[in-house]
Design an enzyme around this catalytic site. Structure first.
Site, PDB file in Angstrom:
ATOM      1  N   ASN A   8      -6.899  -7.278   4.067  1.00 52.75           N
ATOM      2  CA  ASN A   8      -6.404  -5.921   3.897  1.00 52.75           C
ATOM      3  C   ASN A   8      -7.243  -5.047   4.833  1.00 52.75           C
ATOM      4  OD1 ASN A   8      -5.734  -3.370   3.095  1.00 52.75           O
ATOM      5  ND2 ASN A   8      -6.080  -3.714   0.909  1.00 52.75           N
ATOM      6  N   ARG A  72      -1.950  -7.570   4.481  1.00 55.37           N
ATOM      7  CA  ARG A  72      -1.288  -6.427   3.860  1.00 55.37           C
ATOM      8  C   ARG A  72      -0.891  -5.469   4.975  1.00 55.37           C
ATOM      9  NH1 ARG A  72      -3.761  -1.179   1.330  1.00 55.37           N
ATOM     10  NH2 ARG A  72      -1.898  -0.332   0.347  1.00 55.37           N
ATOM     11  N   HIS A 161       2.621   0.626  -2.916  1.00 52.59           N
ATOM     12  CA  HIS A 161       2.003  -0.210  -3.975  1.00 52.59           C
ATOM     13  C   HIS A 161       2.937  -1.350  -4.376  1.00 52.59           C
ATOM     14  CE1 HIS A 161      -0.574   3.365  -5.672  1.00 52.59           C
ATOM     15  NE2 HIS A 161      -1.255   2.707  -4.744  1.00 52.59           N
ATOM     16  N   ARG A 220      -4.660  13.273  -4.516  1.00 51.81           N
ATOM     17  CA  ARG A 220      -3.356  13.722  -4.006  1.00 51.81           C
ATOM     18  C   ARG A 220      -2.585  14.466  -5.072  1.00 51.81           C
ATOM     19  NH1 ARG A 220      -1.765   7.974  -2.485  1.00 51.81           N
ATOM     20  NH2 ARG A 220      -3.338   7.444  -0.940  1.00 51.81           N
ATOM     21  N   GLU A 360      -3.258  -7.631  -6.475  1.00 58.00           N
ATOM     22  CA  GLU A 360      -2.475  -7.525  -5.247  1.00 58.00           C
ATOM     23  C   GLU A 360      -2.786  -8.664  -4.270  1.00 58.00           C
ATOM     24  OE1 GLU A 360      -3.596  -3.175  -5.526  1.00 58.00           O
ATOM     25  OE2 GLU A 360      -1.884  -3.049  -4.185  1.00 58.00           O
TER      26      GLU A 360
END
Ligand code: AMP
Length: 378
Positions: A8, A72, A161, A220, A360
């Site tokens: 990643n 990823r 996601h 955010r 993940e």
């Protein structure tokens, strides 16, 4: 079965995990790439650090037993709706998507480029954050703006996601014995997103063209009247870059109370801090709104699954967000919730509520192996 190195690669860090079947063999992270004092001046050095760490653990990047590398990649646009074996053409197409994810895709590409150089003989697979959401209908994906402009600039809802939503929705459906059931996934980490999944296919998700839309996150804003952006520019005198920073880095929990870590927010809440109270109530209100909306989108719900650092660890968020929804068949058992059991709804609940730790990297490894075995069969 096979061994997969999952990479990643972000702009300033590389996270890796070596997965063997469904077991973690080694994992780590190279941080602050390019900053003074970091182990790596760039992505090339960072991957060499990863290779050295793996070799020190007795399983080097050069091992003949390595089956594949899974990368990823944040944005697959409408081009990539599945994990994809990386070729020159695939690299070029990921490059074409850079305008949609200007911070993420170039870093992901840097990881791919270096890994292909270090192991040119090894199959490498791109697993896209957006891909799981490619099944949402045009009704869910389309913003109601001028169509010509939207199509020309590829403006639509993509969702993110995806590997987490894929993994958790599948695990949650299995946990309640309804593999083809309807699931609402609440991925609550520093970034946060919700999805509605029916029979393994995503039908709605809360992040949009970018990861800014939807739930309240660590830093955010999530949903916002788009006219606020115009107002910040015209009346607030802010530049586009300043607005970008405000909404992505100085909003959410951090913007509301100065802390983006839910643990700190909860401590302040317990001490009666008014800013933390407001931030927490905005966070949970938004979450509850999405649960209601996705209930309506799905028609019936078999399981609501909490995941991510907040979803997995905060009984307070789970019980506050779902309080008072008994008329919808939703309830949380206080003791099970406090213990963070896999199923936290009372026995006999119509809608089960689950806590499912996300994974993940494992999902990326499994998707990578699936692509390799498909390719080998062809
Ligand atoms: P993630 O992005 O999934 O790694 O989640 C990270 C976030 O999880 C942190 O920023 C915290 O806000 C939250 N978190 C981690 N542990 C706890 C906890 N015990 N209680 C509440 N929130 C937590």
């Amino acid at each position: 079965m096979g061994r997969v190195l999952v990479l990643n690669t972000g702009s300033s860090s590389v996270k890796y995990r070596l997965v063997d079947g469904d077991r973690r063999r080694a994992s780590g992270m190279v941080e602050r790439i390019g900053e003074p004092g970091s182990a790596a001046a760039g992505h090339e050095e960072a991957l060499k650090v990863v290779a050295a760490e793996l070799a020190a653990g007795g399983f080097g990047l050069d091992s003949p037993e390595l089956t594949a590398i899974g990368h990823r990649v944040v944005h697959g646009g409408t081009t990539f709706t599945e994990p994809t074996l990386i070729t020159e053409e695939v690299v070029r197409k990921i490059e074409e998507l850079v305008p949609l994810a200007p911070l993420h895709n170039p870093a992901n590409l840097a990881g791919i480029e270096v890994a292909r150089r270090l192991r040119p003989d090894l199959p490498q697979v791109a697993v896209f954050d957006t891909a799981f959401h490619a099944t949402i209908s045009p009704a869910a994906a389309t913003y109601a703006i001028d169509r010509e402009t939207a199509e020309r600039l590829r403006i639509r809802r993509y969702g993110f996601h995806g590997t987490s939503h894929a993994y958790v929705s599948r695990e949650a459906a299995l946990a309640v014995g309804r593999p083809l059931g309807n699931v609402i996934v609440l991925h609550l980490g520093n970034g946060a997103s919700a999805s509605a999944v029916s029979a393994g296919r995503c039908v709605e998700t809360s992040m949009g063209m970018t990861p800014l839309e939807g739930l309240v996150m660590g830093t955010r804003s999530g949903d916002l009247d788009p006219a606020v952006v115009l107002y910040l520019g015209r009346t607030g005198g802010m530049s586009l870059d300043e607005i970008d920073t405000l909404l992505n880095r100085r909003s959410g929990m951090f913007g509301l109370c100065g802390d983006n870590d839910m643990r700190a927010v909860q401590e302040r809440l317990a001490a009666g801090d008014a800013d933390a109270e407001l931030a927490f109530s905005v966070y949970c209100h938004r979450l509850r709104k999405y649960v209601g909306a996705y209930y309506a989108v799905l028609g019936t719900v078999d399981v609501i699954a909490f995941t991510g650092g907040v979803g997995e660890n905060s009984p307070l968020v789970r019980r506050t967000a779902l309080a008072g929804l008994e008329a919808l068949g939703i309830a949380v058992d206080p003791a099970r919730n406090e213990r963070g059991e896999r199923l936290i709804s009372p026995d006999g609940s119509v809608v089960k509520v689950a806590v499912i730790p996300t994974d993940e990297e494992l999902e990326i490894a499994q998707q990578t192996l699936a692509v390799i075995s498909r390719t080998n069969r062809q």
